[in-house]
Motif scaffolding. Structure first.
Motif, short mmCIF file in Angstrom:
data_model
loop_
_atom_site.label_atom_id
_atom_site.label_comp_id
_atom_site.label_asym_id
_atom_site.label_seq_id
_atom_site.Cartn_x
_atom_site.Cartn_y
_atom_site.Cartn_z
N ASN A 280 0.88 -1.17 0.00
CA ASN A 280 0.00 0.00 0.00
C ASN A 280 0.92 1.22 0.00
N LEU A 281 1.03 1.86 -1.16
CA LEU A 281 1.97 2.96 -1.31
C LEU A 281 1.28 4.30 -1.53
N TYR A 282 -0.02 4.37 -1.31
CA TYR A 282 -0.76 5.59 -1.58
C TYR A 282 -0.18 6.79 -0.82
N GLY A 283 0.04 7.86 -1.56
CA GLY A 283 0.54 9.09 -0.97
C GLY A 283 2.04 9.17 -0.85
N ALA A 284 2.75 8.05 -1.04
CA ALA A 284 4.20 8.05 -0.92
C ALA A 284 4.85 8.64 -2.17
N GLU A 285 6.00 9.27 -1.98
CA GLU A 285 6.80 9.74 -3.11
C GLU A 285 7.73 8.61 -3.52
N VAL A 286 7.66 8.22 -4.78
CA VAL A 286 8.45 7.08 -5.23
C VAL A 286 9.17 7.42 -6.53
N ALA A 287 10.15 6.58 -6.86
CA ALA A 287 10.87 6.68 -8.13
C ALA A 287 10.66 5.40 -8.91
N PHE A 288 10.46 5.53 -10.21
CA PHE A 288 10.51 4.41 -11.14
C PHE A 288 11.81 4.55 -11.92
N ASP A 289 12.74 3.63 -11.71
CA ASP A 289 13.98 3.61 -12.49
C ASP A 289 13.81 2.60 -13.62
N LEU A 290 13.74 3.09 -14.84
CA LEU A 290 13.40 2.26 -16.00
C LEU A 290 14.65 1.62 -16.60
N VAL A 291 14.60 0.31 -16.75
CA VAL A 291 15.77 -0.45 -17.19
C VAL A 291 15.71 -0.79 -18.68
#
Length: 324
Positions: A280-291
């Motif tokens: 449950n990651l709602y509201g979190a600041e995240v990064a998608f590092d694309l490979v």
């Protein structure tokens, strides 16, 4: 590393310094090579190594109808600049008033009085001051009267193995083509999208692929399609469950584009964290590092066909990310 947002924040006893300036979009391997060399030279001279960058990008101020397509946002730029070993970075609020300074005013106010520059490192094509009236020759002349040395960067250290100069333009070309492996080679790391996890349609959960929907706040959107990548929680922002995995790179199948099969409106950026359907990651600041890019967005005609395709995508991601 210290980050200052105005000259008032710069400590009075900072100097002497070696200073460079630039936009540093992407902080690619060319930037890294030049800055690392500058840091080493500054240390040998007993100087602090300081970089000056601008926010927003000057082109966005002078031509707001055609803002530049930036590879990364300020937060990521500062993170990756820090890795070069800089002692400090000053983020200059770029405005039309700031741009009206003469070359002399800019150098005196910002470099000499503000940052205590004993040495200034610039590229051969550097322009500064009102109407870009200042150049390398101007800077050298001002250095003689104001008491600092000028080093013009030799581009040889910023040339790739292929013979092409590392550049932000090159990175953008590769991202637009979906050539993520090659973009990572120029950047020295995977391309990153950063944002906040928001509510989506929740369709993925009903077909066995719950996703984290990203409201992208920074990072150039590359070619639409399916990617293998990593999701990292950068700031849980009060989400206790997200805090449990903060800082951990989680293997993720990323979908970026328009969901033609179910007719969802608008661009969607969403990631299915492999083997972690409890998140449950709602509201979190995240990064998608694309490979790596796999395929374009397609209309599969039915939810059943879409589900089968997503299963194949996940297995491909497992292989790319070397999970088995």
């Amino acid at each position: 590393m210290h980050v200052w947002n105005s000259l008032e924040e710069v400590p009075a006893d900072l100097g002497p310094t070696t200073v460079t300036l630039g936009n540093f979009d992407g902080v690619h391997r060319g930037h890294q090579a030049v800055l690392t060399r500058m840091v080493e030279d500054a240390e040998a001279r007993g100087h602090r190594a300081v970089a000056m960058t601008f926010e927003p990008h000057p082109k966005a101020v002078h031509d707001p109808e055609h803002p530049p397509l930036l590879i990364m946002g300020l937060d990521d730029k500062l993170t990756f600049l820090e890795e070069t070993g800089l002692d400090g970075i000053i983020v200059v609020p770029y405005t039309l008033d700031f741009a009206q300074q003469t070359p002399q005013q800019f150098v005196r106010t910002w470099l000499v009085d503000g940052l205590g520059a004993a040495r200034v490192v610039v590229g051969r094509d550097t322009k500064f001051g009102r109407g870009n009236a200042g150049d390398v020759d101007t800077l050298r002349a001002l250095g003689q009267t104001m008491g600092f040395d000028v080093e013009v960067i030799d581009d040889a250290c910023a040339i790739s193995e292929s013979g092409r100069r590392w550049s932000s333009t090159w990175v953008r070309e590769l991202l637009e083509d979906g050539k993520l492996d090659e973009a990572a080679e120029v950047l020295g790391r995977p391309h990153r999208l950063r944002g906040v996890v928001v509510d989506g349609d929740k369709l993925g959960r009903t077909i066995g692929f719950p996703t984290a929907n990203l409201d992208v706040r920074a990072g150039m959107i590359p070619r639409h399609g399916v990617y293998a990548g990593w999701l990292t929680v950068l700031d849980a922002r009060g989400n206790d469950k997200a805090d449990l995995v903060a800082g951990v790179a989680l293997p993720t199948a990323v979908s970026l584009g328009f969901n033609y099969t179910v007719g969802s409106e608008g661009l969607r950026v969403e990631g299915f964290v492999i083997d972690r359907d409890d998140l449950n990651l709602y509201g979190a600041e995240v990064a998608f590092d694309l490979v790596r890019w796999r395929r374009p967005m397609l209309d599969f005609g039915s939810l059943e066909a879409l589900t089968d395709a997503l299963g194949s995508d996940v297995e491909w991601c497992r292989d790319v990310l070397q999970l088995d």
